[in-house]
Design an enzyme around this catalytic site. Sequence first.
Site, short mmCIF file in Angstrom:
data_model
loop_
_atom_site.label_atom_id
_atom_site.label_comp_id
_atom_site.label_asym_id
_atom_site.label_seq_id
_atom_site.Cartn_x
_atom_site.Cartn_y
_atom_site.Cartn_z
N LYS A 146 0.84 -1.20 0.00
CA LYS A 146 0.00 0.00 0.00
C LYS A 146 0.88 1.25 0.00
O LYS A 146 0.61 2.22 -0.72
CB LYS A 146 -0.95 -0.01 1.21
CG LYS A 146 -2.08 -1.01 1.04
CD LYS A 146 -2.86 -1.29 2.32
CE LYS A 146 -3.87 -2.42 2.06
NZ LYS A 146 -4.56 -2.89 3.27
N ASP B 234 -11.63 2.18 3.58
CA ASP B 234 -11.97 0.75 3.48
C ASP B 234 -13.47 0.54 3.29
O ASP B 234 -13.91 -0.54 2.93
CB ASP B 234 -11.59 0.03 4.79
CG ASP B 234 -10.21 -0.61 4.75
OD1 ASP B 234 -9.82 -1.08 3.68
OD2 ASP B 234 -9.56 -0.64 5.81
N GLN C 43 -5.12 -1.87 9.36
CA GLN C 43 -5.00 -3.20 8.76
C GLN C 43 -5.61 -4.27 9.69
O GLN C 43 -5.30 -4.32 10.87
CB GLN C 43 -3.51 -3.51 8.49
CG GLN C 43 -3.25 -4.76 7.70
CD GLN C 43 -3.76 -4.71 6.26
OE1 GLN C 43 -3.85 -3.66 5.66
NE2 GLN C 43 -4.12 -5.85 5.71
N1 GUN Z 1 -6.96 -7.13 5.75
C1 GUN Z 1 -7.17 -7.85 4.61
N2 GUN Z 1 -7.76 -7.09 3.68
C2 GUN Z 1 -7.96 -5.89 4.23
C3 GUN Z 1 -8.53 -4.67 3.74
O1 GUN Z 1 -9.00 -4.56 2.61
N3 GUN Z 1 -8.52 -3.63 4.62
C4 GUN Z 1 -8.02 -3.71 5.87
N4 GUN Z 1 -8.07 -2.64 6.66
N5 GUN Z 1 -7.49 -4.83 6.34
C5 GUN Z 1 -7.45 -5.90 5.53
#
Ligand code: GUN
Length: 284
Positions: A52, A119, A96
């Site tokens: 990211k 998200d 996350q």
């Molecule tokens: N863990 C796995 N996929 C995601 C996601 O799309 N967003 C977040 N915040 N955590 C994750």
Amino acid sequence: MTEIIDGKAVAAAVKERVKQGVLELNEKGITVGLAVIIVGEDPASKVYVANKKKACEALGIISEEYALPESTTQEELLALIAELNRKKSINGILCQLPLPAHLDEKQVINAILPEKDVDAFHPQNVGRIMIGDFDFVPCTPAGIMEMLEASNIDVCGKTCVVIGRSNIVGKPMGMLLLHKNGTVTICHSKTRNLKEICLGADILVAAVGKPKFVTADMVKEGAVVIDVGIHRGENGLCGDVDFENVSKKTSFITPVPGGVGPMTIAMLMQNTLTAAKKQNALPE
Ligand code: GUN
């Protein structure tokens, strides 16, 4: 012959669009900022967060990483989120998941300002997806819709089957397909006649979390199959779909790797740009 949907290429096009959008904001003196919080040492989460950060850098988005120790308390995490909610230079906040077991995930999601919830996990954003009036869509279903569109696959009137009912993928996926006038069935582990339901699908989305779960006998000739799964096996990565055999029947199929995976980060970047525009009262 099936067409293999190239997630990397579609993601590259989305990222290029976002990069241009960020440049346009920068020319107005506006920066775009994403804060990514990671708690603990989960190796998969660390890889996601690093990716990211890399994507942000490539697109001109300022990324701030908050790597907190496993011992972080709920109060400390909520205090950081409150600070980032107030911080003008931060347009998007992503925590996350999964969080270590002692932390309350629901409370954390609720603490992120809905305007910064890139998200789209906050109940307010989830509700807005339900009524079809949304700014953010969770990255995986958003990426799938983008891939369908890029491949000129019209959802209107199609029989759509989603296997998996998670809050992150299955449920919002079903809603997005419904908004495009698909006829949607969401299946799950208690579904009785799964094979028959899948056989009726024009568009089948597999978000089961089990390697090669979708086999050729479950797929209609000419169907579109989207594979959300990613599993590391003895022979490298595979998805929720038995690609080798299913791809002999499909009109379109996404590969693993190189399908849905690359789309998720691209859509996160898009959501972050949208957040920055909204916060600066600019049109999308
Ligand atoms: N863990 C796995 N996929 C995601 C996601 O799309 N967003 C977040 N915040 N955590 C994750």
